[in-house]
Design a protein around this motif. Structure first.
Motif, mmCIF file in Angstrom:
data_model
loop_
_atom_site.group_PDB
_atom_site.id
_atom_site.type_symbol
_atom_site.label_atom_id
_atom_site.label_comp_id
_atom_site.label_asym_id
_atom_site.label_seq_id
_atom_site.Cartn_x
_atom_site.Cartn_y
_atom_site.Cartn_z
ATOM 1 N N LEU A 153 36.486 -18.694 -90.659
ATOM 2 C CA LEU A 153 37.406 -17.874 -91.447
ATOM 3 C C LEU A 153 38.394 -17.140 -90.544
ATOM 4 C CD1 LEU A 153 34.967 -16.396 -94.127
ATOM 5 C CD2 LEU A 153 36.710 -18.167 -94.468
ATOM 6 N N VAL A 154 37.931 -16.721 -89.368
ATOM 7 C CA VAL A 154 38.835 -16.095 -88.406
ATOM 8 C C VAL A 154 39.865 -17.111 -87.918
ATOM 9 C CG1 VAL A 154 39.007 -15.057 -86.112
ATOM 10 C CG2 VAL A 154 37.200 -14.319 -87.687
ATOM 11 N N LEU A 155 39.405 -18.306 -87.570
ATOM 12 C CA LEU A 155 40.312 -19.343 -87.069
ATOM 13 C C LEU A 155 41.328 -19.768 -88.120
ATOM 14 C CD1 LEU A 155 37.816 -21.600 -85.070
ATOM 15 C CD2 LEU A 155 39.627 -20.145 -84.128
ATOM 16 N N SER A 156 40.933 -19.738 -89.380
ATOM 17 C CA SER A 156 41.843 -20.148 -90.455
ATOM 18 C C SER A 156 42.813 -19.037 -90.840
ATOM 19 C CB SER A 156 41.042 -20.570 -91.689
ATOM 20 O OG SER A 156 40.458 -19.454 -92.331
ATOM 21 N N GLY A 157 42.602 -17.825 -90.317
ATOM 22 C CA GLY A 157 43.468 -16.711 -90.635
ATOM 23 C C GLY A 157 43.056 -15.925 -91.853
ATOM 24 N N ALA A 158 41.889 -16.255 -92.439
ATOM 25 C CA ALA A 158 41.426 -15.551 -93.633
ATOM 26 C C ALA A 158 40.803 -14.201 -93.301
ATOM 27 C CB ALA A 158 40.422 -16.415 -94.395
ATOM 28 N N LEU A 159 40.312 -14.044 -92.061
ATOM 29 C CA LEU A 159 39.748 -12.774 -91.599
ATOM 30 C C LEU A 159 40.468 -12.352 -90.326
ATOM 31 C CD1 LEU A 159 35.869 -13.206 -91.964
ATOM 32 C CD2 LEU A 159 37.419 -11.981 -93.505
ATOM 33 N N SER A 160 40.468 -11.075 -90.057
ATOM 34 C CA SER A 160 41.050 -10.583 -88.808
ATOM 35 C C SER A 160 40.160 -10.971 -87.637
ATOM 36 C CB SER A 160 41.215 -9.059 -88.862
ATOM 37 O OG SER A 160 39.956 -8.441 -89.055
ATOM 38 N N ARG A 161 40.742 -10.966 -86.449
ATOM 39 C CA ARG A 161 39.998 -11.383 -85.259
ATOM 40 C C ARG A 161 38.802 -10.450 -85.031
ATOM 41 N NH1 ARG A 161 41.096 -14.905 -81.523
ATOM 42 N NH2 ARG A 161 43.219 -15.162 -82.350
ATOM 43 N N CYS A 162 37.640 -11.052 -84.790
ATOM 44 C CA CYS A 162 36.421 -10.268 -84.566
ATOM 45 C C CYS A 162 35.428 -11.122 -83.791
ATOM 46 C CB CYS A 162 35.802 -9.813 -85.893
ATOM 47 S SG CYS A 162 35.236 -11.191 -86.952
ATOM 48 N N GLU A 163 34.358 -10.512 -83.340
ATOM 49 C CA GLU A 163 33.258 -11.237 -82.711
ATOM 50 C C GLU A 163 32.334 -11.697 -83.841
ATOM 51 O OE1 GLU A 163 30.698 -13.218 -80.966
ATOM 52 O OE2 GLU A 163 32.374 -12.463 -79.746
ATOM 53 N N PRO A 164 32.256 -12.998 -84.121
ATOM 54 C CA PRO A 164 31.519 -13.474 -85.299
ATOM 55 C C PRO A 164 30.060 -13.054 -85.351
ATOM 56 C CG PRO A 164 32.917 -15.223 -84.453
ATOM 57 C CD PRO A 164 32.970 -14.109 -83.445
ATOM 58 N N ASP A 165 29.366 -13.068 -84.218
ATOM 59 C CA ASP A 165 27.955 -12.682 -84.217
ATOM 60 C C ASP A 165 27.782 -11.225 -84.643
ATOM 61 O OD1 ASP A 165 27.038 -15.175 -83.436
ATOM 62 O OD2 ASP A 165 27.178 -14.716 -81.307
ATOM 63 N N ARG A 166 28.615 -10.351 -84.096
ATOM 64 C CA ARG A 166 28.532 -8.939 -84.453
ATOM 65 C C ARG A 166 28.930 -8.729 -85.911
ATOM 66 N NH1 ARG A 166 31.616 -4.996 -80.617
ATOM 67 N NH2 ARG A 166 30.431 -3.520 -81.906
ATOM 68 N N ALA A 167 29.975 -9.422 -86.339
ATOM 69 C CA ALA A 167 30.435 -9.275 -87.721
ATOM 70 C C ALA A 167 29.368 -9.746 -88.704
ATOM 71 C CB ALA A 167 31.733 -10.056 -87.918
ATOM 72 N N ALA A 168 28.700 -10.849 -88.379
ATOM 73 C CA ALA A 168 27.624 -11.347 -89.248
ATOM 74 C C ALA A 168 26.489 -10.335 -89.316
ATOM 75 C CB ALA A 168 27.106 -12.691 -88.731
ATOM 76 N N GLY A 169 26.160 -9.729 -88.172
ATOM 77 C CA GLY A 169 25.118 -8.715 -88.160
ATOM 78 C C GLY A 169 25.486 -7.518 -89.019
ATOM 79 N N HIS A 170 26.757 -7.103 -88.956
ATOM 80 C CA HIS A 170 27.208 -5.974 -89.773
ATOM 81 C C HIS A 170 27.100 -6.301 -91.259
ATOM 82 C CE1 HIS A 170 29.939 -4.636 -86.193
ATOM 83 N NE2 HIS A 170 28.678 -4.318 -86.009
ATOM 84 N N LEU A 171 27.540 -7.500 -91.635
ATOM 85 C CA LEU A 171 27.516 -7.882 -93.045
ATOM 86 C C LEU A 171 26.088 -7.987 -93.563
ATOM 87 C CD1 LEU A 171 28.823 -8.710 -95.641
ATOM 88 C CD2 LEU A 171 29.243 -10.995 -94.693
ATOM 89 N N LEU A 172 25.206 -8.595 -92.800
ATOM 90 C CA LEU A 172 23.809 -8.719 -93.232
ATOM 91 C C LEU A 172 23.126 -7.360 -93.293
ATOM 92 C CD1 LEU A 172 22.731 -11.963 -91.364
ATOM 93 C CD2 LEU A 172 23.132 -11.680 -93.811
ATOM 94 N N SER A 173 23.496 -6.451 -92.399
ATOM 95 C CA SER A 173 22.932 -5.101 -92.448
ATOM 96 C C SER A 173 23.353 -4.386 -93.730
ATOM 97 C CB SER A 173 23.386 -4.283 -91.235
ATOM 98 O OG SER A 173 22.819 -4.800 -90.044
ATOM 99 N N LEU A 174 24.596 -4.591 -94.140
ATOM 100 C CA LEU A 174 25.058 -4.015 -95.406
ATOM 101 C C LEU A 174 24.260 -4.562 -96.581
ATOM 102 C CD1 LEU A 174 28.926 -4.155 -94.820
ATOM 103 C CD2 LEU A 174 27.547 -2.082 -95.042
ATOM 104 N N VAL A 175 24.018 -5.877 -96.556
ATOM 105 C CA VAL A 175 23.257 -6.508 -97.650
ATOM 106 C C VAL A 175 21.811 -6.009 -97.648
ATOM 107 C CG1 VAL A 175 22.388 -8.690 -98.567
ATOM 108 C CG2 VAL A 175 24.725 -8.561 -97.675
ATOM 109 N N ASP A 176 21.176 -6.057 -96.483
ATOM 110 C CA ASP A 176 19.774 -5.646 -96.388
ATOM 111 C C ASP A 176 19.602 -4.185 -96.789
ATOM 112 O OD1 ASP A 176 18.909 -8.127 -95.560
ATOM 113 O OD2 ASP A 176 18.992 -7.641 -93.428
#
Length: 216
Positions: A153-176
């Protein structure tokens, strides 16, 4: 020599026994469950259970790992909408991400995954290595899969540039965190709609940090 049909039949029988064992352990707990209960649940004779798994400890361990693998497959399927090449644009990523994360949350709150977590954590003193392995096959695998989807999604321009591993951890923490709060740490079963709404809310918060802001 055992032919292919016999091997498949044996594998199917083992799968059925493990699924029955998980249901019994989830319903009665490890201490109260017995092999006779599992045999009855699976619809087989008690010696048949022992032909596939040596003892109650093996039944518990293997049934939880099988449940973890089923959970991993369901969690991975929840993220299918975020796979390349059919990636959403920046304008459309909100509903797509909310749908995927909502489905992910509904799987995490499902009876089987909830029972898997409670059984693993509740018996950590007896099976200390099992908690780590269940985590590796579920939460860790899902985090890796989500990081991969976010990278696209970052490469396609749908999300702003970020570190994917950290971003995934943040999103899953919100869900959990949302699921834990609504379910009182998993002690209350959540309706599917409520769990999905929690995931959609988490996706909305995530996009406030990582969504692409319009220029100008």
């Amino acid at each position: 020599m055992i032919d292919g049909g016999a091997r498949r039949g044996r594998a199917d029988k083992r799968t059925a026994i493990l699924a029955a064992a998980f249901r019994v352990f989830a319903g009665r707990g490890y201490a109260q469950a017995c092999v006779r209960d599992i045999a009855d649940e699976a619809g087989v004779a008690k010696p048949t259970v022992y032909n596939h798994l040596a003892d109650k400890e093996s039944l518990f361990r293997e049934s939880l790992l099988a449940a973890a693998d089923r959970a991993r497959d369901r969690l991975d399927a929840a993220l299918d909408g975020l796979r390349a090449p059919a990636l959403p644009t920046a304008d459309a990523v909100g509903p797509v991400l909310a749908g995927a994360v909502g489905e992910l949350a509904s799987v995490l709150a499902s009876d089987e995954v909830r029972s898997l977590r409670l059984l693993a954590l509740g018996n950590a003193a007896l099976f200390p290595e099992l908690v780590g392995e269940v985590h590796r096959r579920t939460s860790a695998a899902t985090a890796a899969a989500l990081a991969d989807r976010l990278a696209w999604l970052v490469l396609s321009g749908a999300l702003s540039r970020c570190e994917p591993d950290r971003a995934a951890g943040h999103l899953l923490s919100l869900v959990d965190g949302a699921l834990d709060a609504r379910s009182a740490w998993g002690s209350r079963a959540l309706p599917t709609a409520e769990a999905r709404a929690a995931g959609e809310d988490a996706a909305e918060v995530f996009l406030r940090a990582h969504g692409v802001r319009p220029s100008g």
